[in-house]
Design a protein around this motif. Structure first.
Motif, short mmCIF file in Angstrom:
data_model
loop_
_atom_site.label_atom_id
_atom_site.label_comp_id
_atom_site.label_asym_id
_atom_site.label_seq_id
_atom_site.Cartn_x
_atom_site.Cartn_y
_atom_site.Cartn_z
N SER A 61 0.85 -1.19 0.00
CA SER A 61 0.00 0.00 0.00
C SER A 61 0.88 1.24 0.00
O SER A 61 2.02 1.21 0.49
N MET A 62 0.36 2.30 -0.56
CA MET A 62 1.11 3.56 -0.57
C MET A 62 1.24 4.11 0.84
O MET A 62 2.25 4.75 1.17
N LEU A 63 0.23 3.90 1.67
CA LEU A 63 0.29 4.37 3.04
C LEU A 63 1.48 3.74 3.77
O LEU A 63 2.15 4.43 4.56
N SER A 64 1.75 2.46 3.53
CA SER A 64 2.89 1.81 4.17
C SER A 64 4.20 2.51 3.80
O SER A 64 5.09 2.67 4.64
N THR A 65 4.31 2.93 2.54
CA THR A 65 5.51 3.64 2.11
C THR A 65 5.64 4.96 2.85
O THR A 65 6.72 5.33 3.32
N VAL A 66 4.54 5.67 3.01
CA VAL A 66 4.56 6.95 3.72
C VAL A 66 4.96 6.76 5.18
O VAL A 66 5.77 7.52 5.73
N LEU A 67 4.40 5.74 5.82
CA LEU A 67 4.71 5.50 7.23
C LEU A 67 6.18 5.11 7.40
O LEU A 67 6.81 5.48 8.39
N ARG A 68 6.71 4.35 6.45
CA ARG A 68 8.14 4.03 6.52
C ARG A 68 8.98 5.29 6.45
O ARG A 68 9.98 5.44 7.16
N ILE A 69 8.60 6.23 5.58
CA ILE A 69 9.34 7.48 5.45
C ILE A 69 9.30 8.26 6.75
O ILE A 69 10.33 8.74 7.24
N ILE A 70 8.12 8.38 7.35
CA ILE A 70 7.98 9.17 8.58
C ILE A 70 8.75 8.53 9.74
O ILE A 70 9.45 9.22 10.49
N ARG A 71 8.65 7.21 9.87
CA ARG A 71 9.29 6.55 11.00
C ARG A 71 10.81 6.53 10.84
O ARG A 71 11.55 6.74 11.81
N ALA A 72 11.29 6.28 9.62
CA ALA A 72 12.74 6.30 9.39
C ALA A 72 13.28 7.71 9.55
O ALA A 72 14.39 7.93 10.04
N ASN A 73 12.46 8.68 9.19
CA ASN A 73 12.85 10.08 9.33
C ASN A 73 13.03 10.45 10.80
O ASN A 73 14.00 11.11 11.19
N SER A 74 12.12 9.99 11.66
CA SER A 74 12.19 10.35 13.08
C SER A 74 13.33 9.66 13.81
O SER A 74 13.79 10.13 14.85
#
Length: 626
Positions: free
Chosen positions: A471-484
């Protein structure tokens, strides 16, 4: 007013509250509404419901999105009459359905046509996605335009984007019925240019004079007929119109978006007598290889460089290239004077030409688009690579980059070099020809904190049906979590200005090579440390499923850790979405409408507050002067 679609040469981009929805117009212009009789003046000056004066209403309308402006106009017939000039100032018909519906309405209500200043018509639009555009008879579209053109005295911009150029009669009618017309955009398809066409004729049929913007493009998606087509000579009548009849030209486009079918020869520009002192926007191309693998760019490189050098007012320069299945050459000449392009703010092209721009031009560029071709590893970093060139763009705030990144490689040096080369970025779009799996994605996200002013991040990548693309949402969440969790982040709140993440999945066999896309607006809230942390995402997704079914969904994702202590009772939304977002994962239209209404009311209150502050400031100035 914009109906359907996703993009337009007539821009409706809005940033609130810093920039207004469109330029402010004088009240005398706005008051051109259908009111007659002795009571007209009283109605215009009378307060609307709630005691809001009409002039305040006009001011508020300049801060609203088109959808909110429409909702406001529906509150009463009086408000609608006041807002008609704003509602129909710009009409963009981005699909066959929009053309059929809107043109029929304008034909039946000719009084509305008097407010139209910008009109874009896109029957059979190639960018219709994810649902295919229905076929529409363009002769019918032209007939309707002929009927309504006589009622559009204020029209100054016309944009045609159909399968073929319309018949000559339309240009003649526009020429005689719309005296303010100064901006013309049109495309061509398979049919050859007719030298006797009224668009180019100097004599009795049709003659445009003093145009300020002109665009002639070969439309997208023509069937490939020749890998190396010869450049097509443009009619002498066209050059005479541009070079002798339009001395105040400001925006010029001569380009092909189907470079394996038709190419336009622009060598006529490379003559000593060609000069438009006010030219600030130029788009030329596509250029690429001839069948002998020599470049088919303007034949005289020195003359073309001289042409660009003497147009010192240029702010936007797009040189389109298409090397098809081959890599571009290591160098592409561009002979410019050291003082050339001093005011250039936007460059779209290839890295080889960017690298040879004079330093004066490089230091003024704010927006850079290098998506003409993918950049392979050897051209990304190191001496002479993209990262090395980007260090010279000290004013850069927006970057679009197309890269080819192998999966099995350490990407840290490139991503770190990219972020450190342009630390002022507020917008970053990375397009990758590979599937861009979890490893490079996490590596990219871990380096985003090196961009402290980043507001919008977009990722376009190849799609695969198995593996990471659940899912695209999973990609977004990976970005946010890896970013933090990034080691490069010096604070507990990386990218504090991040407002939006966009994900696009590309697939060659899908319409427009696009499988799915999603927009994720970041919702933040104050915590006990006076830090705005992410508490949710407003989501808008659309695309095509595995079985070919079109879907659209809107919802709010809330599964984030709650802040330790809320400083404010309400969440502060970091950005405002163009698409309405529901507060739950429902597709119910009523839910969408209620949420859209709440967003509109928030923007309305913000606009009123800005106006109140401005009025208070004016009164204070008057008191001091007294």
């Amino acid at each position: 007013m914009s109906l359907d679609g996703s993009s337009s040469r007539i821009s409706e981009k809005t940033n609130l509250p810093g920039n207004r929805r469109r330029g402010l117009r004088s009240l005398s212009t706005l008051l051109q509404i259908p009111l007659f009789g002795s009571r007209a003046e009283a109605r215009l000056n009378s307060p609307i419901a709630g005691g809001l004066p009409a002039d305040i209403l006009y001011e508020v309308s300049e801060y609203l999105w088109s959808s909110d402006l429409l909702n406001l106009s529906l509150t009463s017939s009086h408000v609608r009459a006041l807002l008609l000039p704003s509602l129909y100032d710009t009409v963009v018909l981005k699909s066959s359905h929009a053309c059929r519906t809107a043109l029929a309405m304008l034909y039946e209500q000719p009084n509305i046509c008097r407010y139209i200043r910008k009109l874009a018509v896109r029957p059979n639009y190639y960018l219709a996605w994810p649902k295919a555009n229905e076929r529409l008879d363009e002769d019918w579209v032209v007939y309707m335009l002929l009927e309504i053109a006589k009622n559009m005295p204020l029209l100054h911009t016309f944009d045609w984007d159909g399968l073929e150029m319309p018949v000559d009669r339309l240009w003649i009618t526009l020429r005689h019925s719309c005296p303010l017309l100064k901006t013309l955009y049109t495309n061509i398809g398979y049919q050859p240019l007719n030298p006797s066409s009224s668009l180019y004729t100097i004599g009795q049929l049709f003659d445009f004079t003093d145009l300020t913007s002109f665009s002639l493009t070969v439309r997208h998606s023509l069937e490939e007929t020749d890998l190396f087509p010869e450049q097509e000579q443009l009619p002498d009548q066209l050059w005479d119109m541009l070079l002798t009849k339009c001395p105040n030209m400001q925006d010029l486009t001569l380009s092909s978006f189907s470079s394996s079918t038709r190419l336009l020869n622009v060598d006529r520009l490379c003559t000593a007598d060609v000069l438009w002192p006010k030219l600030h926007s130029l788009t030329l191309g596509s250029f690429g290889y001839n069948d002998d693998f020599e470049l088919n760019s303007p034949s005289d490189d020195a003359a073309f460089g001289a042409f660009l050098s003497k147009h010192t007012a240029l702010k936007y320069l797009r040189l389109s290239w298409n090397f098809k299945r081959w890599m571009s050459p290591e160098t592409i000449p561009l002979f410019l004077e050291p003082s050339a392009l001093p005011h250039l703010t936007t460059f779209v092209g290839v890295h080889q030409q960017l690298a040879v721009l004079p330093q004066l031009a490089l230091s003024s560029i704010e927006i850079l688009d290098l998506t003409c071709e993918p950049l392979f590893a050897g051209r990304l970093d190191g001496l002479g690579g993209v990262c090395s060139t980007l260090k010279n763009l000290t004013a850069l705030t927006s970057l679009d980059l197309w890269v080819h990144i192998p999966e099995l490689k350490d990407h840290s040096p490139f991503f770190q070099g990219l972020m450190e080369a342009c630390p002022k970025l507020t917008e970053l779009h990375l397009m990758c020809t590979t599937t861009f799996g979890v490893k490079p994605l996490l590596c990219l996200a871990a380096h985003l904190p090196l961009l402290p002013h980043l507001r919008t991040f977009s990722l376009t990548k190849g799609h695969k049906y198995v593996g990471d693309d659940s899912s695209m949402l999973s990609t977004v969440l990976r970005i946010i979590r890896a970013n933090s969790k990034a080691k490069s982040c010096l604070t507990s709140n990386p990218n504090p200005e991040l407002k939006q993440i966009n994900i696009r999945w590309a697939r060659e066999k899908c319409p427009n090579h696009l499988k799915q896309e999603g927009t994720y607006d970041v919702v933040r809230q104050w915590d006990a440390n006076h830090t705005r942390v992410i508490v949710g995402l407003e989501v808008y997704e659309k695309g095509i499923t595995l079985l070919g079914k079109v879907f659209t969904r809107r919802y709010r994702y809330k599964n984030f850790p709650a802040p330790s202590r809320t400083q404010s009772s309400t969440a502060i939304t970091a950005s405002t979405s163009h698409a309405p977002s529901a507060s739950t994962s429902s597709n119910d239209a009523n839910d969408d409408g209620r949420h859209s209404g709440r967003m509109g009311r928030r923007r309305l209150r913000k606009a009123l507050l800005l106006i109140q502050n401005k009025q208070s400031s004016s009164l204070a100035d008057l008191s001091r002067s007294a």
